[in-house]
Design an enzyme around this catalytic site. Sequence first.
Site, PDB file in Angstrom:
ATOM      1  N   HIS A   1      12.115 -36.852  26.174  1.00  0.00           N
ATOM      2  CA  HIS A   1      11.162 -36.508  24.963  1.00  0.00           C
ATOM      3  C   HIS A   1       9.748 -36.152  25.610  1.00  0.00           C
ATOM      4  O   HIS A   1       9.352 -36.647  26.397  1.00  0.00           O
ATOM      5  CB  HIS A   1      10.899 -37.865  24.067  1.00  0.00           C
ATOM      6  CG  HIS A   1      10.132 -37.482  22.981  1.00  0.00           C
ATOM      7  ND1 HIS A   1      10.426 -36.565  21.978  1.00  0.00           N
ATOM      8  CD2 HIS A   1       9.033 -38.258  22.542  1.00  0.00           C
ATOM      9  CE1 HIS A   1       9.594 -36.498  21.053  1.00  0.00           C
ATOM     10  NE2 HIS A   1       8.932 -37.627  21.308  1.00  0.00           N
TER      11      HIS A   1
ATOM     12  N   HIS B   1       2.903 -35.259  19.706  1.00  0.00           N
ATOM     13  CA  HIS B   1       4.445 -34.982  19.990  1.00  0.00           C
ATOM     14  C   HIS B   1       5.004 -34.643  18.792  1.00  0.00           C
ATOM     15  O   HIS B   1       4.716 -34.899  17.896  1.00  0.00           O
ATOM     16  CB  HIS B   1       5.381 -36.073  20.827  1.00  0.00           C
ATOM     17  CG  HIS B   1       5.353 -37.252  20.071  1.00  0.00           C
ATOM     18  ND1 HIS B   1       6.518 -37.814  19.549  1.00  0.00           N
ATOM     19  CD2 HIS B   1       4.214 -38.093  19.743  1.00  0.00           C
ATOM     20  CE1 HIS B   1       5.949 -39.199  19.017  1.00  0.00           C
ATOM     21  NE2 HIS B   1       4.820 -39.205  19.392  1.00  0.00           N
TER      22      HIS B   1
ATOM     23  N   CYS C   1      10.963 -30.793  20.895  1.00  0.00           N
ATOM     24  CA  CYS C   1       9.965 -31.526  21.260  1.00  0.00           C
ATOM     25  C   CYS C   1       9.334 -30.699  22.469  1.00  0.00           C
ATOM     26  O   CYS C   1       8.239 -30.739  22.701  1.00  0.00           O
ATOM     27  CB  CYS C   1      10.029 -32.864  21.538  1.00  0.00           C
ATOM     28  SG  CYS C   1      11.319 -33.145  22.808  1.00  0.00           S
TER      29      CYS C   1
END
Length: 255
Positions: free
Chosen positions: A31, A43, A155
Site C-alpha cells: 500500500h 493515500h 494507490c
Amino acid sequence: MVGLLSNKIIRDELKPGDHIYSWRHAYLYAHHGIYVGDGMVIHFTRGAGQEIGTGTVLDRYIFSSSPSHPSDTPCPQCGDQSSLDGVLSSCIDCFLSGGDLYIFQYAVSPVLFIAKARGGTCTLASSDPSEDVLHRADFLLKNGFGIYHIFKNNCEDFAIYCKTGLLVFTSISVGRSGQAASFLAATSAIISSPLRFLTTSFSGLAAVGCGMYCFSRFVTDIGVRRDVTKVPVESLVARSGIDESDAATEADKKE
C-alpha cells in the site's frame, strides 16, 4: 538503509513529500502513500476498509485489508476510517497497519531497476520538488482522484502522480503502477511468449521467461514509456480521474 536489497527506512529519516509504502498479506501487495509531515500520510483507497480490490467476491478472501483500528476502537488521531474511500489522510500508524516502512525510489538507473525484480519499489522517472508533491497530494485530498481501478488507478498510481505529475493518456494500457506492470509482465512471460518454444530445457525456459519479464517491466515503467504526459493537478476531474481532452491537448503539445 535504502539499497539494492531493501528500501526499508526508519521514521526519523522521512521528509515531507516522500513516497512511502508498506507490504501487506505476506508481501502479496504494497500500500502506497505520500508522507506530508507531522506523522501524517495521504493515500488512496478503494473503500469499505479495503486498500486494494477488484470489485469482485475475490476481495473478501484475497485483497481485503482491515484497518489497524476496528470501528469499535477507532484511532484517537484519525477516528474511524473503516468505511471511508478515496483519498484519505491518516496517521502513519494507521497507514502502516502494523507493517514495516519503505520508501519508493525515483530516478534509479536501468540496472538497479532490473535488479529490483519486484514491481512497486522504484522507477526510472524523476520526482518533482517536494513543494509540488505536497501541493498535488493536498489538492487531491480535497478533490479526489477519480474511481479506483486495480490496474489503472490504484494507490501506487496516486503516489506516482503526486511525485511526477505524469498521467497515462491512452485507455488501452496499464497505469503507472509498478505492481500492476509486474503482474502483467509475469503473466505475459509465462503464457504469452512464443519464444518459450525455442527451448525445452528448464534453464532455457527460465532464461526466456526472466528476459521477457524484465523487458516487459522496463518498457512499461513510467520513466520510459511514451504514452504519458505532464498534467497539472488542477486539470484533474474528481469523479473521472482526468479530463481526457486536457490530456490529449497536452500530448499534442509534446509532439
